[in-house]
Design an enzyme around this catalytic site. Structure first.
Site, short mmCIF file in Angstrom:
data_model
loop_
_atom_site.label_atom_id
_atom_site.label_comp_id
_atom_site.label_asym_id
_atom_site.label_seq_id
_atom_site.Cartn_x
_atom_site.Cartn_y
_atom_site.Cartn_z
N LEU A 22 1.02 -1.29 0.08
CA LEU A 22 -0.10 0.00 -0.06
C LEU A 22 0.76 1.29 0.12
O LEU A 22 1.89 1.15 0.45
CB LEU A 22 -0.78 0.04 1.29
CG LEU A 22 -1.82 -1.29 1.32
CD1 LEU A 22 -2.76 -0.99 2.48
CD2 LEU A 22 -2.73 -1.32 0.08
N GLY A 75 -1.83 6.42 -2.51
CA GLY A 75 -3.10 6.22 -3.47
C GLY A 75 -3.95 5.36 -2.78
O GLY A 75 -4.94 5.85 -2.73
N HIS A 76 -3.64 4.23 -2.20
CA HIS A 76 -4.55 3.58 -1.53
C HIS A 76 -5.03 4.01 -0.42
O HIS A 76 -6.26 4.11 0.00
CB HIS A 76 -3.91 2.13 -1.28
CG HIS A 76 -3.30 1.24 -2.14
ND1 HIS A 76 -2.09 1.20 -2.57
CD2 HIS A 76 -3.90 0.51 -2.93
CE1 HIS A 76 -1.91 0.37 -3.52
NE2 HIS A 76 -2.73 -0.21 -3.91
N GLN A 93 -6.15 -12.75 -11.83
CA GLN A 93 -6.40 -11.56 -12.67
C GLN A 93 -4.71 -11.47 -13.30
O GLN A 93 -4.63 -10.74 -14.28
CB GLN A 93 -6.77 -10.49 -11.90
CG GLN A 93 -5.69 -10.03 -10.93
CD GLN A 93 -6.15 -8.54 -10.18
OE1 GLN A 93 -7.34 -8.80 -9.46
NE2 GLN A 93 -5.83 -7.58 -10.42
N GLY A 137 -9.71 3.45 -7.57
CA GLY A 137 -9.08 4.47 -7.93
C GLY A 137 -9.14 4.70 -9.57
O GLY A 137 -9.21 3.73 -10.41
N GLU A 138 -9.10 6.08 -9.92
CA GLU A 138 -9.24 6.35 -11.43
C GLU A 138 -7.67 5.86 -12.20
O GLU A 138 -7.69 5.99 -13.38
CB GLU A 138 -9.28 7.72 -11.70
CG GLU A 138 -11.02 8.16 -11.29
CD GLU A 138 -11.24 9.69 -11.69
OE1 GLU A 138 -10.39 10.49 -11.69
OE2 GLU A 138 -12.56 9.81 -11.69
N ASP A 183 -6.82 3.22 -12.18
CA ASP A 183 -6.90 1.96 -13.14
C ASP A 183 -8.42 2.11 -13.65
O ASP A 183 -9.53 1.62 -13.53
CB ASP A 183 -7.30 0.53 -12.36
CG ASP A 183 -5.82 0.28 -11.60
OD1 ASP A 183 -4.96 -0.11 -12.37
OD2 ASP A 183 -5.85 0.88 -10.48
N SER A 204 2.23 3.71 -7.49
CA SER A 204 1.94 2.37 -7.73
C SER A 204 2.61 1.51 -7.12
O SER A 204 3.79 1.89 -6.88
CB SER A 204 1.90 2.15 -9.35
OG SER A 204 2.08 0.69 -9.69
N ARG A 259 3.77 -1.12 -8.13
CA ARG A 259 4.78 -1.58 -9.03
C ARG A 259 5.95 -0.60 -8.93
O ARG A 259 7.17 -1.15 -9.53
CB ARG A 259 4.44 -1.71 -10.38
CG ARG A 259 3.25 -2.85 -10.47
CD ARG A 259 3.26 -3.16 -12.07
NE ARG A 259 2.55 -4.51 -12.11
CZ ARG A 259 1.16 -4.73 -12.15
NH1 ARG A 259 0.61 -4.02 -11.79
NH2 ARG A 259 0.97 -6.09 -12.28
P1 AMP Z 1 -4.24 -2.44 -6.30
O1 AMP Z 1 -3.62 -2.71 -5.06
O2 AMP Z 1 -3.14 -1.84 -7.33
O3 AMP Z 1 -4.91 -3.34 -6.90
O4 AMP Z 1 -5.34 -1.13 -6.10
C1 AMP Z 1 -6.09 -0.97 -5.42
C2 AMP Z 1 -6.96 0.32 -5.63
O5 AMP Z 1 -6.31 1.33 -5.37
C3 AMP Z 1 -7.61 0.37 -7.08
O6 AMP Z 1 -8.79 0.83 -7.07
C4 AMP Z 1 -6.44 1.27 -7.79
O7 AMP Z 1 -7.24 2.10 -8.66
C5 AMP Z 1 -6.26 2.11 -6.36
N1 AMP Z 1 -4.89 2.83 -6.52
C6 AMP Z 1 -3.90 2.52 -6.88
N2 AMP Z 1 -2.95 3.47 -7.09
C7 AMP Z 1 -3.68 4.44 -7.20
C8 AMP Z 1 -3.06 6.03 -7.14
N3 AMP Z 1 -2.01 6.40 -7.47
N4 AMP Z 1 -4.05 6.71 -6.94
C9 AMP Z 1 -5.55 6.52 -6.70
N5 AMP Z 1 -5.77 5.36 -6.40
C10 AMP Z 1 -5.04 4.51 -6.71
#
Ligand code: AMP
Length: 286
Positions: A33, A36-37, A61, A150-151, A153, A193, A195
């Site tokens: 995390l 963003g999260h 996925q 989050g936008e 994705d 991210s 990543r």
């Molecule tokens: P993930 O862990 O990458 O699957 O992301 C989980 C949630 O966090 C998803 O809804 C993503 O779109 C959101 N998310 C990831 N990175 C960001 C970011 N930089 N800003 C806003 N939301 C994010």
């Protein structure tokens, strides 16, 4: 904050919350995390009585086994962050807890009205089936009033809206509201991210050209005679000219249909770029 790892525990606590008339906000994540999260979780904490965050690297996925194996994982650090921003429960199951053997290998196909046939869907066959498989399971288990995405994705968000609004799930999760949350970026502009953790300091510097080019393209779109096609190509050429970056796709599409558009009106540009071995995504609204 409590960490639960079984579906049974989760369902029991959801039942108890519902009995007490508490509202539930869900934030699905794959862990590692960052802020963003955290922005999604903070909103969920603010809007609901109870905030549940799932931390699950969903194997169904990933169509690339190496990407799955290399996906960063750090549940202790995640738990610390989540606790500090007021999350109430973390659901962190194992793949075996989450899925039966049949589910793990299932090849069922949801109908996304074509939203999954472009961009990420085209490049990662089966990816969105896996996303919807896990998200629908999480909705079923947590019965949320609101779920936060989050936008960053953007295509995933469009598909989840479609799934909730138009599929047979509307009956099951009729009251559920999907909350769109803006992209959180580093001061440099780089979209946060999980990543990014895999990038070396030098690669991180190189990756800055992605967001910089996207922001620059807002100006190009306003130039006299600018066309969608020309701006699209200029973004691709500009990023590809940076040593160490390789664009997989850049598409300027309509924000609702995700189909190619010839106007900047209601358009979004979505990019996927390899920075060394790491696949990064970003987007910009025109
Ligand atoms: P993930 O862990 O990458 O699957 O992301 C989980 C949630 O966090 C998803 O809804 C993503 O779109 C959101 N998310 C990831 N990175 C960001 C970011 N930089 N800003 C806003 N939301 C994010």
């Amino acid at each position: 904050m409590q960490i639960v790892s079984t579906k049974k525990e989760l369902q029991d606590l959801v039942k108890a919350c519902k009995t007490e008339g508490k509202t539930i906000g869900l934030v699905p994540t794959m862990g590692a995390l960052h802020q963003g999260h955290a922005s999604l979780v903070k909103r969920a904490v603010e809007d609901n009585d109870i905030c549940i965050v799932s931390v699950f690297v969903n194997p169904t996925q990933f169509n690339n086994k190496e990407d799955l194996a290399k996906y960063p994982r750090n549940i202790e650090r995640d738990a610390q962050l989540l606790s500090s921003i007021g999350a109430h429960y973390v659901f962190a199951p194992t793949p075996e807890e989450m899925y039966s053997k049949e589910e793990m290998n299932s090849t069922f196909n949801f109908d996304f009205a074509g939203l999954d046939r472009v961009m990420e869907g085209k490049m990662r066959p089966g990816h969105f089936n896996g996303v919807v498989q896990v998200v629908s399971k999480l909705f079923y288990l947590t019965q949320p009033d609101k779920a936060y995405f989050g936008e960053k994705d953007f295509q995933q968000l469009a598909i989840i809206h479609h799934m909730v609004e138009r599929s047979s799930m509307a009956g099951t999760f009729g009251h559920l509201q999907i909350i769109d949350c803006p992209i959180v970026r580093e001061e440099s502009g780089l979209a946060l991210s999980s990543r990014n953790e895999r990038l070396s300091a030098e690669e991180k510097e190189t990756a800055l050209a992605i967001s910089k080019t996207l922001f620059e393209s807002l100006k190009w779109a306003k130039m006299e005679g600018a066309t969608v096609q020309a701006v699209q190509q200029r973004v691709i050429d500009t990023i590809n000219a940076v040593p160490g970056l390789e664009v997989e796709y850049y598409e300027i599409v309509d924000q609702t249909t995700l189909l190619t558009t010839d106007t900047f009106n209601h358009a979004i540009g979505c990019v996927t770029v390899y920075c060394g071995p790491v696949r990064l995504i970003d987007n910009i609204k025109y």
